[in-house]
Scaffold this motif. Structure first.
Motif, PDB file in Angstrom:
ATOM      1  N   ASN A   1      36.098 -20.625  44.668  1.00 58.05           N
ATOM      2  CA  ASN A   1      34.748 -20.481  45.233  1.00 58.05           C
ATOM      3  C   ASN A   1      34.565 -19.131  45.910  1.00 58.05           C
ATOM      4  OD1 ASN A   1      33.824 -22.997  44.409  1.00 58.05           O
ATOM      5  ND2 ASN A   1      34.499 -24.027  46.285  1.00 58.05           N
ATOM      6  N   LEU A   2      35.583 -18.699  46.667  1.00 57.47           N
ATOM      7  CA  LEU A   2      35.477 -17.422  47.384  1.00 57.47           C
ATOM      8  C   LEU A   2      35.446 -16.248  46.403  1.00 57.47           C
ATOM      9  CD1 LEU A   2      37.904 -18.135  50.376  1.00 57.47           C
ATOM     10  CD2 LEU A   2      35.415 -17.910  50.478  1.00 57.47           C
ATOM     11  N   ILE A   3      36.283 -16.304  45.364  1.00 62.47           N
ATOM     12  CA  ILE A   3      36.295 -15.220  44.371  1.00 62.47           C
ATOM     13  C   ILE A   3      34.981 -15.195  43.596  1.00 62.47           C
ATOM     14  CG2 ILE A   3      37.414 -14.385  42.266  1.00 62.47           C
ATOM     15  CD1 ILE A   3      40.038 -15.576  43.366  1.00 62.47           C
ATOM     16  N   ASP A   4      34.516 -16.376  43.156  1.00 56.32           N
ATOM     17  CA  ASP A   4      33.264 -16.453  42.398  1.00 56.32           C
ATOM     18  C   ASP A   4      32.093 -15.989  43.248  1.00 56.32           C
ATOM     19  OD1 ASP A   4      31.826 -17.610  39.911  1.00 56.32           O
ATOM     20  OD2 ASP A   4      30.801 -18.588  41.599  1.00 56.32           O
ATOM     21  N   ASN A   5      32.089 -16.381  44.505  1.00 60.48           N
ATOM     22  CA  ASN A   5      31.011 -15.996  45.410  1.00 60.48           C
ATOM     23  C   ASN A   5      30.979 -14.485  45.608  1.00 60.48           C
ATOM     24  OD1 ASN A   5      28.950 -17.229  47.365  1.00 60.48           O
ATOM     25  ND2 ASN A   5      30.060 -15.812  48.691  1.00 60.48           N
ATOM     26  N   ALA A   6      32.179 -13.874  45.780  1.00 57.84           N
ATOM     27  CA  ALA A   6      32.251 -12.424  45.989  1.00 57.84           C
ATOM     28  C   ALA A   6      31.799 -11.663  44.749  1.00 57.84           C
ATOM     29  CB  ALA A   6      33.678 -12.031  46.371  1.00 57.84           C
ATOM     30  N   CYS A   7      32.250 -12.105  43.570  1.00 60.69           N
ATOM     31  CA  CYS A   7      31.870 -11.414  42.325  1.00 60.69           C
ATOM     32  C   CYS A   7      30.385 -11.600  42.010  1.00 60.69           C
ATOM     33  CB  CYS A   7      32.713 -11.932  41.157  1.00 60.69           C
ATOM     34  SG  CYS A   7      34.461 -11.496  41.260  1.00 60.69           S
ATOM     35  N   LYS A   8      29.874 -12.766  42.307  1.00 62.63           N
ATOM     36  CA  LYS A   8      28.485 -13.083  41.953  1.00 62.63           C
ATOM     37  C   LYS A   8      27.505 -12.171  42.690  1.00 62.63           C
ATOM     38  CE  LYS A   8      27.496 -17.427  41.811  1.00 62.63           C
ATOM     39  NZ  LYS A   8      27.169 -18.801  42.262  1.00 62.63           N
ATOM     40  N   TYR A   9      27.798 -11.886  43.984  1.00 63.33           N
ATOM     41  CA  TYR A   9      26.840 -11.127  44.783  1.00 63.33           C
ATOM     42  C   TYR A   9      27.213  -9.658  44.915  1.00 63.33           C
ATOM     43  CZ  TYR A   9      25.126 -15.736  45.941  1.00 63.33           C
ATOM     44  OH  TYR A   9      24.618 -17.007  45.854  1.00 63.33           O
ATOM     45  N   SER A  10      28.203  -9.217  44.166  1.00 60.78           N
ATOM     46  CA  SER A  10      28.566  -7.804  44.156  1.00 60.78           C
ATOM     47  C   SER A  10      27.888  -7.118  42.967  1.00 60.78           C
ATOM     48  CB  SER A  10      30.085  -7.649  44.037  1.00 60.78           C
ATOM     49  OG  SER A  10      30.423  -6.306  43.788  1.00 60.78           O
ATOM     50  N   PRO A  11      27.254  -5.965  43.177  1.00 62.40           N
ATOM     51  CA  PRO A  11      26.606  -5.262  42.050  1.00 62.40           C
ATOM     52  C   PRO A  11      27.599  -4.940  40.932  1.00 62.40           C
ATOM     53  CG  PRO A  11      25.922  -4.307  44.142  1.00 62.40           C
ATOM     54  CD  PRO A  11      27.029  -5.265  44.447  1.00 62.40           C
ATOM     55  N   GLU A  12      28.850  -4.661  41.314  1.00 65.79           N
ATOM     56  CA  GLU A  12      29.880  -4.352  40.313  1.00 65.79           C
ATOM     57  C   GLU A  12      30.628  -5.601  39.866  1.00 65.79           C
ATOM     58  OE1 GLU A  12      30.091  -3.181  43.459  1.00 65.79           O
ATOM     59  OE2 GLU A  12      29.175  -1.179  43.293  1.00 65.79           O
ATOM     60  N   HIS A  13      30.242  -6.762  40.389  1.00 63.48           N
ATOM     61  CA  HIS A  13      30.950  -8.021  40.111  1.00 63.48           C
ATOM     62  C   HIS A  13      32.443  -7.868  40.410  1.00 63.48           C
ATOM     63  CE1 HIS A  13      27.298  -9.605  38.423  1.00 63.48           C
ATOM     64  NE2 HIS A  13      27.248  -8.648  37.492  1.00 63.48           N
ATOM     65  N   LEU A  14      32.714  -7.251  41.569  1.00 63.86           N
ATOM     66  CA  LEU A  14      34.092  -6.940  41.941  1.00 63.86           C
ATOM     67  C   LEU A  14      34.464  -7.681  43.236  1.00 63.86           C
ATOM     68  CD1 LEU A  14      36.737  -5.285  41.715  1.00 63.86           C
ATOM     69  CD2 LEU A  14      35.580  -3.470  42.996  1.00 63.86           C
ATOM     70  N   CYS A  15      35.643  -8.299  43.202  1.00 60.67           N
ATOM     71  CA  CYS A  15      36.189  -8.969  44.396  1.00 60.67           C
ATOM     72  C   CYS A  15      37.573  -8.408  44.656  1.00 60.67           C
ATOM     73  CB  CYS A  15      36.256 -10.486  44.201  1.00 60.67           C
ATOM     74  SG  CYS A  15      37.107 -11.360  45.549  1.00 60.67           S
ATOM     75  N   SER A  16      37.774  -7.886  45.867  1.00 58.33           N
ATOM     76  CA  SER A  16      39.093  -7.371  46.257  1.00 58.33           C
ATOM     77  C   SER A  16      39.749  -8.378  47.199  1.00 58.33           C
ATOM     78  CB  SER A  16      38.951  -6.024  46.963  1.00 58.33           C
ATOM     79  OG  SER A  16      38.356  -5.073  46.098  1.00 58.33           O
ATOM     80  N   ILE A  17      40.991  -8.767  46.866  1.00 57.03           N
ATOM     81  CA  ILE A  17      41.723  -9.734  47.696  1.00 57.03           C
ATOM     82  C   ILE A  17      42.873  -8.999  48.366  1.00 57.03           C
ATOM     83  CG2 ILE A  17      42.955 -11.923  47.743  1.00 57.03           C
ATOM     84  CD1 ILE A  17      41.627 -12.599  45.063  1.00 57.03           C
ATOM     85  N   ASN A  18      42.897  -9.015  49.691  1.00 59.37           N
ATOM     86  CA  ASN A  18      43.963  -8.376  50.458  1.00 59.37           C
ATOM     87  C   ASN A  18      44.740  -9.440  51.234  1.00 59.37           C
ATOM     88  OD1 ASN A  18      43.232  -5.828  49.603  1.00 59.37           O
ATOM     89  ND2 ASN A  18      41.898  -5.444  51.376  1.00 59.37           N
ATOM     90  N   VAL A  19      46.062  -9.373  51.166  1.00 61.49           N
ATOM     91  CA  VAL A  19      46.930 -10.310  51.869  1.00 61.49           C
ATOM     92  C   VAL A  19      47.823  -9.528  52.812  1.00 61.49           C
ATOM     93  CG1 VAL A  19      48.652 -12.129  51.641  1.00 61.49           C
ATOM     94  CG2 VAL A  19      46.910 -11.837  49.863  1.00 61.49           C
TER      95      VAL A  19
END
Length: 453
Positions: A358-376
């Motif tokens: 859900n978090l990845i899909d949500n981030a990609c959906k509302y990003s103009p580049e459809h990009l989600c960066s995950i940092n741990v």
């Protein structure tokens, strides 16, 4: 049987037991004391008669007369004196001999110096008496009428007092139990008025009192509040679900009705089918979200937890997201300072994957580049997993409601969604004793999940 009656009977029974033990102990102590006291009186009487016989000039016949006179009004002690040769020297009344001393009895008196025993209702004492260097056996016997009358009176008084006290205790128990359980009766009366339509009602509590009943009322009110919130949430949930399901169903029905009422070309029929399929897929997606929400709403004790690796779940989540949405791009960065054991937690793999999806899909959906960066990374004994996207800025007002079910901000309504994903994600994160925070500014929107190590 009601608690009030049970408490009263139990209280009465315990009191009866304690009172009975006390009364019996008093009676037997008095009985033993009477016995010892009367033996002592017999001994004194035996010595007095022996002194009177040996040391006074009173004739034996006058001593017999004195015994007979006293015996008319008193339970006179009958005394007998025997020589060392077991010959009778003196007897108060030889015709009515209570003891009927035998040679064996006299031998026992001379050997043991003193004996005492019961002879039917009589108490008997035998002792050695010394006079002018000679030894004599003296026996004394009598019936302790006054002592036995005292014991009978004591027993009668004890029985009457025992019964009277039990009756008073029972009545007092009824009164006290009724008074003590009165608040409970009031609570029962109030509970009977609470129905599914009146969950707003509460039991009366007293803030000053800190007894168990007041604590019970407070906890019951807390339960009612949770039930009321649950019922309200359920009504809200059903209302929103009905609305969300109505839209695709209405679209499918309308499209199919139009297709059935007029002739269309092959291309138009195919387009109608495509529209219906899209709506059906949306319904299936909504249905899956609802099933995931139901699983996340289970009692934590009913959800199986095991050791899972968060990095593996993240890899699986972003691989699944990219596989289903070719235009999405996901990057995963785990800092070198993060050790392998810090990525292992007790959790449910399926639910964590749903939350991360859900978090990845949500981030990609509302990003103009459809990009989600995950940092741990690890920070102050806490594992931080951040999902970052650059896109629409979420207002402060929307941030306050972003985890509420079916809530959608004005900026997000351009994209398809049902307002369930973030609500579901928060529930899953909380099930794993973690927290989720969100920040949004002109640089990026960041959802951060924090697991305590």
């Amino acid at each position: 049987m009601k608690i009030r009656t049970r408490l009263t009977l139990l209280f009465t029974l315990i009191t009866a037991l304690l009172l009975g033990i006390y009364s019996i102990s008093i009676y037997y102590s008095s009985k033993e004391a009477r016995e010892k006291s009367f033996y002592s009186e017999l001994q004194n009487e035996a010595i007095a008669k022996a002194d009177l016989f040996f040391q006074s000039s009173l004739p034996e016949q006058e001593m017999h007369q004195l015994y007979k006179n006293n015996n008319r009004t008193l339970n006179e002690v009958q005394v007998a004196i025997y020589s060392i040769n077991k010959e009778l020297i003196y007897h108060d009344d030889a015709k009515v001999d209570y003891v009927k001393e035998t040679p064996e009895m006299l031998s026992e008196i001379f050997s043991q110096k003193k004996i005492n025993f019961f002879l039917d209702n009589l108490q008997v004492i035998g002792m050695v008496y010394h006079y002018n260097g000679k030894s004599y056996a003296v026996t004394a016997a009598a019936y302790d009428k006054y002592g036995y009358d005292f014991l009978t009176h004591l027993l009668t008084i004890s029985i009457i007092a025992f019964i009277s006290i039990l009756i008073l205790i029972y009545l007092a128990g009824i009164f006290l139990s009724k008074k003590a359980l009165y608040p409970l009766s009031e609570m029962v009366s109030q509970i009977k008025t609470i129905t599914a339509g009146k969950l707003q009602l509460r039991l009366k509590t007293t803030g000053e009192k800190k007894d168990e009943l007041n604590e019970l009322a407070q906890n019951f009110n807390g339960m009612l509040e949770r039930l009321e919130n649950s019922f309200d949430a359920q009504k809200y949930f059903v209302s929103n679900i009905s609305h969300e399901l109505r839209t695709p169903l209405s679209a499918i029905i309308t499209e199919l009705e139009l297709a059935s009422e007029k002739k269309q070309t092959r291309e138009e029929y195919q387009q109608t089918i495509r529209y219906a399929l899209d709506d059906a897929r949306n319904m299936a997606k909504l249905s899956n979200s609802l099933m995931d929400l139901a699983k996340a709403s289970y009692d934590p004790n009913e959800i199986s937890f095991s050791e899972v690796r968060l990095d593996e779940i993240l890899l699986e989540s972003y691989s699944k997201t990219i596989r289903e949405n070719q235009e999405y791009k996901v990057t995963l960065n785990i800092e070198d300072t993060v050790e392998e054991h810090q990525l292992v937690i007790q959790g449910n793999e399926y639910l964590l994957q749903v939350a991360f999806n859900n978090l990845i899909d949500n981030a990609c959906k509302y990003s103009p580049e459809h990009l989600c960066s995950i940092n741990v990374k690890v920070k102050t004994e806490t594992l931080h997993i951040s999902f970052i996207n650059t896109g629409i800025i979420i207002s402060q007002e929307d941030l306050e409601h972003i985890f509420e079910p079916f809530y959608r901000s004005e900026n997000s309504k351009k994209e398809k969604g049902y307002g369930i994903g973030l609500f579901l994600t928060e529930k899953i994160i909380h099930l794993h004793n973690a927290i989720i925070k969100v920040t949004s500014d002109d640089k990026a929107t960041v959802f951060t999940v924090k697991f305590t190590l």
